[in-house]
Design a protein around this motif. Sequence first.
Motif, short mmCIF file in Angstrom:
data_model
loop_
_atom_site.label_atom_id
_atom_site.label_comp_id
_atom_site.label_asym_id
_atom_site.label_seq_id
_atom_site.Cartn_x
_atom_site.Cartn_y
_atom_site.Cartn_z
N ARG A 225 194.90 144.19 25.79
CA ARG A 225 193.98 145.09 26.49
C ARG A 225 193.85 144.71 27.96
O ARG A 225 193.89 145.57 28.84
CB ARG A 225 192.60 145.06 25.83
N SER A 226 193.69 143.43 28.22
CA SER A 226 193.44 142.98 29.59
C SER A 226 194.59 143.34 30.53
O SER A 226 194.37 143.77 31.66
CB SER A 226 193.21 141.46 29.61
N PHE A 227 195.82 143.16 30.06
CA PHE A 227 196.98 143.41 30.92
C PHE A 227 197.60 144.79 30.68
O PHE A 227 198.66 145.08 31.22
CB PHE A 227 198.03 142.31 30.71
N LYS A 228 196.90 145.59 29.83
CA LYS A 228 197.38 146.96 29.55
C LYS A 228 198.87 146.96 29.20
O LYS A 228 199.68 147.72 29.74
CB LYS A 228 197.12 147.87 30.75
N LEU A 229 199.22 146.10 28.25
CA LEU A 229 200.62 145.94 27.88
C LEU A 229 201.17 147.11 27.09
O LEU A 229 202.39 147.32 27.04
CB LEU A 229 200.80 144.64 27.07
N VAL A 230 200.28 147.85 26.43
CA VAL A 230 200.74 148.98 25.61
C VAL A 230 200.00 150.24 26.02
O VAL A 230 198.78 150.31 25.88
CB VAL A 230 200.50 148.72 24.11
N GLN A 231 200.73 151.21 26.53
CA GLN A 231 200.15 152.51 26.84
C GLN A 231 200.39 153.47 25.69
O GLN A 231 199.52 154.22 25.29
CB GLN A 231 200.77 153.07 28.13
N GLN A 232 201.61 153.45 25.18
CA GLN A 232 201.95 154.26 24.01
C GLN A 232 202.28 153.28 22.87
O GLN A 232 201.82 152.16 22.87
CB GLN A 232 203.16 155.14 24.33
N SER A 233 203.06 153.72 21.92
CA SER A 233 203.44 152.84 20.81
C SER A 233 204.48 151.83 21.27
O SER A 233 205.35 152.15 22.07
CB SER A 233 204.00 153.69 19.66
N ASP A 234 204.40 150.61 20.78
CA ASP A 234 205.38 149.57 21.07
C ASP A 234 205.65 148.80 19.78
O ASP A 234 204.82 148.03 19.31
CB ASP A 234 204.85 148.62 22.15
#
Length: 599
Positions: A225-234
């Motif tokens: 969440r902090s680094f916004k690593l996933v915007q869509q599915s990963d």
Amino acid sequence: MGLSKEINPFQIEKSLENLEDNYRSGSEVVNFNNEFFQFASSVLSFPEYEELFKEAFQNPKNGEYGFVQVQFLEAKNKEEEFEIHPETVLKIIEDLDAKGFSRNDICILTRRKKEGYAIAEYLSEHDIKVMSSESLLLTRSEKVKFIAHILEFSLNPENKSLKLEILGFLAENHFPATDYHHVISKHIDDDTEKFSAWLKLFKVEFEMEKVKQLSLYESVEYIIRSFKLVQQSDAYIQFFLDFVFETAQKGANSLNEFIEKWHQKKEKLSIVVPEAEDAVKIMTIHTSKGLEFPIVIFPFAESDLQDTRNDSLWIETGFQEMPVAYVNASKKMLNWNLPAKETFEDLLQKNELDTLNVLYVACTRAAEQLYLLSSYNEKPKSSACISNLLKDYVASKQSENEQRIYEFGEISSIPKTEESLSLSIQPSEFYSSPTENEAVHIVTKSGSLWDSRQQEAIEKGKITHEIMSKINSASDRFKAIEWAVNSGLLKERDRDSISSNIEKILEHPELKEYFQQNVINYNEKEILTASGKRLRPDRINLAGKSITIIDYKTGGFVDTHERQILNYASVLREMEYKVDKCLLVYTNNNIMVKNVKEI
């Protein structure tokens, strides 16, 4: 080899049977393999190995069809070889696309992983979907590696190698406008507080200390969440989260334990891709044993039959001071003493067989089409190799041509089939919210039937019960509490309250003796009765054939509690145990112990 002859390690009489009929492949593929391996076996040094391939002749039983192409590629060196083979594989795939074949029917086989990796990387660069064990590894995801590095760095903030990896990822992926070398040089010596302050300049709210405070699973979600690593599915991150969850559930709850487990398994962990995806498969020949594919492409088909570069041997030296030695295999051994010469010759014969066996496995995986890509050498190699064998074989069948492409049979015209439906559900969004968010309140099980205070007491009792199941002796309490926090069972804010309750149970004057260091006990072990019913007492303490039964309860005493524990006692007596005590332990704020006795 001995098993096919006189050796029989089995207790029953062995029966050797050749499978003469081939129902897998078209006639052109079967006939090519029959003739080529009959031809190739003549170069084997050991006559009995040659005989094996001559006996492997098969009758095609799957129809008159099939296509085999042998292509020789010219490369000046290894580097050029690793360029031209992937390029040629791509051309073959594009040609198959144009003819209407599905990419899902294509399997590329390699002998070594590095060859498969080179092919996968080149195809991916040209928008060809690839499914291979290497490309699906979790460690192929930079984001997954970043999460793991953050977890490890939270425990080792002085480790500059980890800091370098973290800063490198952020500079290249998260803050691409920043200068990579400037970021590294300026922040490599920052402590965690300065690191967090720097991140805030980019509107990233992240505190390294929080990673250690949260449970294992929550800390990973916090990083995401902090680094916004996933915007869509990963898929890579989702499978990593699954691994985190499963690891925590199996007991590796602390960060230290998880990092150790991650390093042990990271080279094997991979995502699972649905079979129906329109992707080209890539795998090693070893992995392909027992499988079949409509179309097989085998690049780098050029191994030396007598390659001993990676082999070492135990040999007799003839020196009294050191009678045996473990040395790198070398042709020089042929000029040493007789034992060394015989040992080296045996290795050569086995390597010849192994190399030809590997080629046989690759060639017999194809059902419809087989493509062999080998090296072209103007001057044939002095030692026997696959490229020489292929060149000599096709020369005996066809005239040489400028393209150095030789074909057997014809490609059947197959209309493009409808795309198969993927059976997997592809999530379009990744959802994660901090567990401290009180906007969502989950009411669990029977607690929802009562008011908040009764609910709290019931839930507290359940948590206490779960933690007690992890405690054999009193010294286990700290590890059990840590397990509860890391697995998400126990919130950090409730740690002190539950710990106090556990302490009261373990130190209770009527219970203390049952939690000593040397006790023998069973927690939540099933008992199967004569009638087939399954019983599960919370805890049984043994002292020889004498036992004490302990059951944990919440609320107040009711008759059903008594009947239940007495039923346990009755069954255990039938098993010839002497029941010393039946103790009901009520895990409220004031611990109450009731010794139930039969009337």
